[in-house]
Design a protein around this motif. Sequence first.
Motif, short mmCIF file in Angstrom:
data_model
loop_
_atom_site.label_atom_id
_atom_site.label_comp_id
_atom_site.label_asym_id
_atom_site.label_seq_id
_atom_site.Cartn_x
_atom_site.Cartn_y
_atom_site.Cartn_z
N ASN A 73 23.94 32.86 -18.78
CA ASN A 73 24.74 32.25 -19.77
C ASN A 73 25.18 30.99 -19.24
OD1 ASN A 73 26.56 31.32 -21.65
ND2 ASN A 73 26.31 33.32 -22.74
N GLU A 74 24.34 29.99 -19.28
CA GLU A 74 24.90 28.84 -18.75
C GLU A 74 26.12 28.14 -19.30
OE1 GLU A 74 23.67 27.37 -15.96
OE2 GLU A 74 21.80 28.38 -15.55
N GLU A 75 26.18 28.10 -20.51
CA GLU A 75 27.32 27.73 -21.26
C GLU A 75 28.72 28.32 -20.88
OE1 GLU A 75 29.27 27.43 -25.87
OE2 GLU A 75 27.27 28.10 -25.46
N PHE A 76 28.52 29.62 -20.50
CA PHE A 76 29.78 30.39 -19.94
C PHE A 76 30.22 29.99 -18.52
CE2 PHE A 76 31.35 33.68 -16.88
CZ PHE A 76 32.45 34.05 -17.63
N ARG A 78 29.36 27.00 -17.19
CA ARG A 78 29.95 25.81 -17.06
C ARG A 78 31.52 25.75 -17.27
NH1 ARG A 78 24.82 24.42 -19.31
NH2 ARG A 78 25.86 24.63 -21.53
N SER A 79 32.06 26.67 -17.67
CA SER A 79 33.41 26.79 -18.16
C SER A 79 34.12 27.35 -17.04
CB SER A 79 33.77 27.71 -19.35
OG SER A 79 33.40 29.33 -19.02
N GLU A 195 26.58 30.60 -10.09
CA GLU A 195 27.28 31.57 -11.15
C GLU A 195 27.69 32.91 -10.60
OE1 GLU A 195 22.67 32.35 -11.14
OE2 GLU A 195 23.91 30.42 -11.11
#
Length: 362
Positions: A73-76, A78-79, A195
């Motif tokens: 989950n790239e969006e997660f 990046r956070s 990640e």
Amino acid sequence: MPPYYPRTSLFRRIVITVRQPWIWFPLLLGCSVVLHLQIVRIVHQRPDPGCRQEPVRSALDNYQDLHNLPIVNEEFFRSVPIVRSENAIVTSMYNDAFAVPIVTLGHSLNKVDSKARRIVFYLPGSVSERALCIATASGFEPHAVSRIDPPADGGVHQHFIDQFTKLSIWKFDELGVKAVVYLDADTLVRRNFDELFALPFNFAAVPDVYIGDPGFSIGFNAGVLFVRPSTKAFRELVSQINTARYPHWEAEQAFLNVFFGAEAVRLPYIYNGNMAIKRRNPELWEGLQSEMRLIHYSLVKPFWRGVYNETGLEDMHENVLRRAEDWDGTWRDEILEWGETWKEAEDTYRYAFTRCGWKHGH
């Protein structure tokens, strides 16, 4: 004849037969033999619950390309900030034969722009200054550690004799490191895997794979590990090397499997592209390619002419071509991929190698 028997000829013959055992005994014996043979046939046709009639086939043996959903989950990710000093990619160096694979591994990390710190721990008495200089040319910082002895009663394969020293990574909290991704030197990085540093767990690894049975295993492979260092955990680990029950010949991997067996988080195969996957199920190997982070050269080492049999830098390319044909060329593409990465490293760090005492062409 008693009055309650019917007076028909049929029943009279039956009664007469019953009263003459030399007539009915052979009939009973024949029936008994037939019944016994039937029982034997049924028992032999029934599968023995303690003996598999066919190899157990897992869902991964029946791999099917059914979706294109991403694993990460790239969006997660990046956070979640990655602090270089607190997150480290670590490898090990037990003798000079590891110099070339480690510098090549470091170059592959440079290509994917990992933001993590890099550390190679080594045994000072077993590694020369020249080899350590070559190994660290692509960005690993050296860190000397003391050897951790294998079980006192022996039984460990000779080429695994130093592997318990891998437990040193649990002491890296003393270096200010909060998360470690450990990689054996026989790995090559294809994609950034930073990640993993966002994992909230204390320990994670990728399930192991064997060419034959048991095939895909719930036991994990120790070539790639995620660890949150803890000196307290280190002491627990080292104190039980001699007392825990595990097959000593499998060294630290077997020990870690019993120590963390119930708590280990199992990671996807993209984080440990074990060569055995391709041999076990080529379709699964192909299905993993688009997201494969790491290749693990578990079965064929392109940089050695045998176990720990060091290949000279000037002979490395020839050795790669030879090893590419091993196992009927099953891993030719992967071996040549490693060879290309080594060629890039050789060109990129040529002057550093010269300072280490290696003269190209000699």
